[in-house]
Write an enzyme that holds these catalytic residues in place. Structure first.
Site, PDB file in Angstrom:
ATOM      1  N   PHE A  28       1.117  -0.864   0.074  1.00  0.00           N
ATOM      2  CA  PHE A  28       0.397   0.599   0.083  1.00  0.00           C
ATOM      3  C   PHE A  28       0.866   0.773   0.213  1.00  0.00           C
ATOM      4  O   PHE A  28       1.606   1.570   0.735  1.00  0.00           O
ATOM      5  CB  PHE A  28      -1.244  -0.291   1.067  1.00  0.00           C
ATOM      6  CG  PHE A  28      -2.222   0.697   1.013  1.00  0.00           C
ATOM      7  CD1 PHE A  28      -2.880   1.177   0.175  1.00  0.00           C
ATOM      8  CD2 PHE A  28      -1.797   1.846   2.088  1.00  0.00           C
ATOM      9  CE1 PHE A  28      -4.218   1.459   0.336  1.00  0.00           C
ATOM     10  CE2 PHE A  28      -2.742   3.173   2.057  1.00  0.00           C
ATOM     11  CZ  PHE A  28      -3.553   2.589   1.216  1.00  0.00           C
ATOM     12  N   ASP A  69       1.130  -6.059   7.944  1.00  0.00           N
ATOM     13  CA  ASP A  69       0.260  -5.108   7.695  1.00  0.00           C
ATOM     14  C   ASP A  69      -1.677  -6.481   7.821  1.00  0.00           C
ATOM     15  O   ASP A  69      -1.522  -6.391   6.442  1.00  0.00           O
ATOM     16  CB  ASP A  69       0.412  -3.993   6.651  1.00  0.00           C
ATOM     17  CG  ASP A  69      -0.933  -3.408   6.005  1.00  0.00           C
ATOM     18  OD1 ASP A  69      -2.090  -3.346   6.532  1.00  0.00           O
ATOM     19  OD2 ASP A  69      -0.576  -1.754   6.222  1.00  0.00           O
ATOM     20  N   TYR A  85     -11.427   0.679  10.644  1.00  0.00           N
ATOM     21  CA  TYR A  85     -12.646   0.711  10.534  1.00  0.00           C
ATOM     22  C   TYR A  85     -13.375   0.040   9.241  1.00  0.00           C
ATOM     23  O   TYR A  85     -14.211   0.874   8.381  1.00  0.00           O
ATOM     24  CB  TYR A  85     -12.712   1.986   9.980  1.00  0.00           C
ATOM     25  CG  TYR A  85     -11.043   3.128   9.030  1.00  0.00           C
ATOM     26  CD1 TYR A  85     -10.828   2.390   7.438  1.00  0.00           C
ATOM     27  CD2 TYR A  85     -10.103   3.048   8.942  1.00  0.00           C
ATOM     28  CE1 TYR A  85     -10.004   2.875   6.971  1.00  0.00           C
ATOM     29  CE2 TYR A  85      -9.183   3.718   9.002  1.00  0.00           C
ATOM     30  CZ  TYR A  85      -8.695   3.112   7.947  1.00  0.00           C
ATOM     31  OH  TYR A  85      -8.268   3.792   6.902  1.00  0.00           O
ATOM     32  N   LYS A  86     -12.328  -0.783   8.530  1.00  0.00           N
ATOM     33  CA  LYS A  86     -12.660  -1.653   7.010  1.00  0.00           C
ATOM     34  C   LYS A  86     -13.762  -2.867   8.337  1.00  0.00           C
ATOM     35  O   LYS A  86     -15.238  -2.884   8.498  1.00  0.00           O
ATOM     36  CB  LYS A  86     -11.522  -2.309   6.477  1.00  0.00           C
ATOM     37  CG  LYS A  86     -10.407  -1.129   5.697  1.00  0.00           C
ATOM     38  CD  LYS A  86      -9.783  -2.116   4.823  1.00  0.00           C
ATOM     39  CE  LYS A  86      -9.149  -0.707   4.412  1.00  0.00           C
ATOM     40  NZ  LYS A  86      -7.961  -0.092   5.277  1.00  0.00           N
ATOM     41  N   ARG A 100     -12.910  -2.857  -7.630  1.00  0.00           N
ATOM     42  CA  ARG A 100     -13.022  -3.970  -6.318  1.00  0.00           C
ATOM     43  C   ARG A 100     -14.189  -4.393  -5.428  1.00  0.00           C
ATOM     44  O   ARG A 100     -14.915  -2.842  -5.096  1.00  0.00           O
ATOM     45  CB  ARG A 100     -11.856  -3.374  -5.324  1.00  0.00           C
ATOM     46  CG  ARG A 100     -10.986  -4.154  -4.276  1.00  0.00           C
ATOM     47  CD  ARG A 100     -10.266  -3.483  -3.298  1.00  0.00           C
ATOM     48  NE  ARG A 100     -10.871  -2.098  -2.885  1.00  0.00           N
ATOM     49  CZ  ARG A 100      -9.857  -2.016  -1.985  1.00  0.00           C
ATOM     50  NH1 ARG A 100      -9.028  -2.219  -1.304  1.00  0.00           N
ATOM     51  NH2 ARG A 100     -10.315  -0.960  -1.346  1.00  0.00           N
TER      52      ARG A 100
END
Length: 438
Positions: A169, A238, A263-264, A412
């Site tokens: 990322f 991660d 928050y995912k 996605r």
């Protein structure tokens, strides 16, 4: 007939009937179906399918009332007394203990604080410092600290290379570059699958994404970690796209450091603070590059010099984000009675089913599924390469299918087993086919 049916003929109608019937059966026997009611979601009549939980999880239904209590009572009436009387001060550790079972960690190893990027920086610098000091080198508590035995590679003249998975990322990459400059390392990008063969005597640390955010590929955490340890190398993982989506088992695999957002798949809300895991025997050697007052052994002593606290508290920096932190704490209630094994089983079934629907419905050659087919290599999303993805995704969202775009050409779709159903997956695939045909 719809445009898609006209284009594909009666065979598609048969496919649709078959898949809708299958979705109905699967939803009727889903052991997690009841958990959906713990979230604030669109009514079925609205026709909205939310497949972006891998960017922002849905709102747990109990959070608004909890936030109202925090704002009105704890902040509004008690004010500063709430730091002690309502447990604000200990919230980073307390919420860390709630997350720990979801990532396979025993108590005392997880703290919730700051953002993922900040925690990546802390962990990578600390990992490099441990490796460069060698097994007998000092941590912040002095020579011979606990944890040296974890890296049998032995003392070396120089460890000056930081390995980063090549598809990392971007923000992780930025933090890795800064950490490398601080510690005198050079960065080398390596494909995640090739990392075990690349660890060597000059490797100081590695930073790896557990799930590739573009493709949904799940990388080999146990094998990579074991190979790194054989070379005397600590690894930072991660977990942003795996925490809450699948079993991680950090303790079982002797992971050194792990970070992740909340928050995912953990549904903590926009900007919810991240977590940091430091394995227990490494904690005395965890030399954070960001020593803040709340991680001080005596935070209210206001001493001019820094003495680190013990345990997971050492991962803190500044004043906790109380509103977001307590919203996250309430959000974690949705996990009561839920096992990660059930979540993983449904995740794989959902992504299999969606992929089958897309293959049956979509016009030939319009999309390419780039998410691994093999279960051990897949996270909880499906990524479709589409030449005109930048036009397709807005059209999907207009039709009520909420996914996201990864430029230049990836559609996605994230599947959150706690609230996504098989009928959702079928509807999304069918509407995608209609948009692709239009």
């Amino acid at each position: 007939m719809s445009d898609v049916s006209s284009a594909r003929g009666a065979g598609l109608v048969t496919d649709r009937e078959r898949f809708r019937a299958a979705a109905e059966r699967l939803d009727a026997t889903d052991p997690l179906a009841g958990v959906r009611g713990r979230f604030v979601l669109d009514d079925a009549a609205d026709g909205v399918v939310y497949l972006d939980g891998n960017s922002l999880g849905a709102l747990p239904a109990n959070v608004p009332a909890r936030l109202a209590e925090v704002v009105g009572e704890e902040w509004g009436r008690l004010r500063i007394r709430s730091w002690e009387e309502r447990g604000w001060w200990s919230a980073p550790e307390r919420v860390g203990e709630r997350i720990a079972p979801l990532i396979g960690a025993a108590p005392g190893q997880v703290v919730v604080a700051d953002s993922t990027s900040v925690n990546v920086f802390k962990a990578v610098v600390a990992a490099i410092r441990i490796a460069q000091a060698g097994p007998e080198g000092p941590g912040p508590e002095g020579p011979g600290a606990v944890g040296a035995e974890s890296f049998p590679g032995g003392s070396v003249p120089l460890r000056d290379e930081l390995l980063v998975d090549a598809a990392t990322f971007p923000s992780d990459g930025y933090m890795a570059e800064s950490a490398a400059r601080m510690t005198g390392c050079r960065i080398r990008a390596v494909e995640a699958a090739e990392l075990p063969a690349e660890f060597g005597p000059r490797t100081a640390a590695a930073l790896v994404n557990h799930v590739d955010y573009r493709t949904g590929r799940l990388h080999d955490l146990p094998g990579t970690t074991a190979a790194a340890h054989r070379a005397g190398v600590p690894v930072v993982w991660d977990l942003c796209h795996s925490a809450g989506a699948l079993p991680v088992d950090l303790d079982r695999h002797q992971v050194d450091f792990a970070v992740g957002c909340t928050y995912k798949y953990l549904n903590g809300g926009p900007g919810a603070p991240a977590f940091l895991y430091v394995r227990r025997d490494l904690q005395p050697r965890f030399d954070s590059p960001l020593p803040g007052w709340t991680s001080h052994a005596d935070p209210f002593g206001m001493a001019p010099s820094y003495t680190p606290a013990g345990g997971s508290t050492r991962g803190r920096v500044g004043t906790p984000d109380i509103l977001s932190l307590l919203a996250l704490e309430a959000a974690l209630d949705v996990w009561d009675g839920v096992t990660l094994e059930a979540v993983r089983a449904k995740s794989l079934a959902l992504t299999d089913f969606f992929s089958e629907c897309v293959a049956a419905y979509a016009p030939e050659g319009r999309v390419e599924n780039i998410t691994p087919e093999a279960h051990p290599e897949r996270g909880s999303q499906v990524a479709l390469r589409c030449p005109d993805a930048v036009k397709v995704m807005p059209r999907l969202m207009e039709r009520g299918v909420i996914g996201d775009l990864r430029r230049p050409d990836v559609l996605r779709f994230g599947f959150t087993p706690l609230y996504t159903g098989f009928a959702d997956a079928e509807r999304a695939a069918y509407i995608l086919a209609e948009v692709l045909t239009a």
